[in-house]
Design an enzyme around this catalytic site. Structure first.
Site, PDB file in Angstrom:
ATOM      1  N   HIS A 263      20.903  -9.493  -8.897  1.00  0.00           N
ATOM      2  CA  HIS A 263      20.006  -9.337  -8.070  1.00  0.00           C
ATOM      3  C   HIS A 263      19.226  -8.238  -8.232  1.00  0.00           C
ATOM      4  O   HIS A 263      17.887  -8.118  -8.236  1.00  0.00           O
ATOM      5  CB  HIS A 263      20.526  -9.386  -6.468  1.00  0.00           C
ATOM      6  CG  HIS A 263      21.725  -8.528  -6.391  1.00  0.00           C
ATOM      7  ND1 HIS A 263      22.776  -8.383  -7.151  1.00  0.00           N
ATOM      8  CD2 HIS A 263      21.817  -7.162  -5.743  1.00  0.00           C
ATOM      9  CE1 HIS A 263      23.650  -7.555  -7.035  1.00  0.00           C
ATOM     10  NE2 HIS A 263      23.209  -6.875  -5.863  1.00  0.00           N
TER      11      HIS A 263
ATOM     12  N   ASP B 243      18.379  -0.997  -1.952  1.00  0.00           N
ATOM     13  CA  ASP B 243      19.237  -1.369  -0.778  1.00  0.00           C
ATOM     14  C   ASP B 243      19.678  -2.838  -1.163  1.00  0.00           C
ATOM     15  O   ASP B 243      18.773  -3.362  -1.407  1.00  0.00           O
ATOM     16  CB  ASP B 243      18.893  -1.137   0.580  1.00  0.00           C
ATOM     17  CG  ASP B 243      19.822  -1.215   1.574  1.00  0.00           C
ATOM     18  OD1 ASP B 243      20.713  -0.371   1.436  1.00  0.00           O
ATOM     19  OD2 ASP B 243      20.044  -2.267   2.362  1.00  0.00           O
TER      20      ASP B 243
ATOM     21  N   SER C 220      20.564   7.275  -5.727  1.00  0.00           N
ATOM     22  CA  SER C 220      21.641   6.632  -5.112  1.00  0.00           C
ATOM     23  C   SER C 220      22.843   7.613  -5.017  1.00  0.00           C
ATOM     24  O   SER C 220      23.201   8.093  -5.976  1.00  0.00           O
ATOM     25  CB  SER C 220      22.117   5.152  -5.964  1.00  0.00           C
ATOM     26  OG  SER C 220      23.254   4.486  -5.460  1.00  0.00           O
TER      27      SER C 220
END
Length: 211
Positions: A192, A69, A7
């Site tokens: 998440h 993502d 990332s």
């Protein structure tokens, strides 16, 4: 295991490193590995984009690679900004502009219709091409104003339905604190990305044994 955390987003890298190290892995960032790539995210789903990034950085590093993502899916906006979350306002990674646009788009949406969810797809890729893909979600809603500083992206606008406790359990977010108002542990337990990484942690031993 030595893992490349794929990332270029400083906030996301911090979370990936924190979660992976808690799982017992050694993490190397792209900067630490001397990798300067920015693969084009042409996928139409979070999973496709996670795979694109994992493949590019795994090839460049030669290491097992974890790529994520993720984005915010707002019901009143028919799932937008979705896979375009990072470039919602037109320029990739402009958090202030993205949040401002989201607030404009949601200006006339009443509280009971501001439901949303954060979604994360995580791809773990081995140099031989074998992959493990997991997804995690966190339900919540979009606030009317930004609150909190312990986060990035849409965190100051996202009110999760629940928050984590030190023992790993969760409780209802009655105080309606945003992602950006939560301590790291409170967020990781319900986020998440945290949920996706929990699935990765659970499935990784069997995956590596097969690989």
């Amino acid at each position: 295991m030595l893992i490349c955390a794929a990332s270029n987003n400083a906030g996301k890298l911090k979370e990936l490193r924190r979660i992976l190290e808690r799982m017992g892995h050694e993490v190397k960032s792209l900067r630490e590995l001397g990798i300067a790539l920015d693969p084009e995210e042409t996928g139409t789903t979070f999973a496709e984009n996670a795979r694109i990034k994992a493949e590019a950085f795994c090839k460049a590093s030669g290491l097992p690679t974890v790529a994520d993502d993720s984005g915010l899916c707002v019901d009143a906006l028919h799932g937008a900004p979705g896979v375009y979350s990072a470039r919602y306002a037109g320029h990739h990674g402009d958090d202030a502009a993205n949040n401002a646009k989201l607030l404009r788009e949601m200006a006339d949406v009443p509280a009971e219709q501001r439901t949303a969810r954060f979604v994360s797809a995580v791809c773990f890729l081995l140099p031989d091409g074998r992959e493990l893909l997991v997804e995690g979600e966190c339900p919540g809603s979009v606030a009317f104003t930004e609150t909190g500083t312990n986060g990035f992206g849409y965190d100051p606008l996202f009110i999760p339905d629940r928050v984590g406790l030190p023992d790993g359990t969760t409780i209802e977010n009655t105080a309606r604190r945003s992602y950006a108002e939560l301590a790291d542990g409170e967020k990781d337990a319900i986020s998440h990305r945290g949920r996706a990484m929990e699935k990765l942690d659970a499935q990784l031993p069997a995956f590596l044994e097969q690989a």
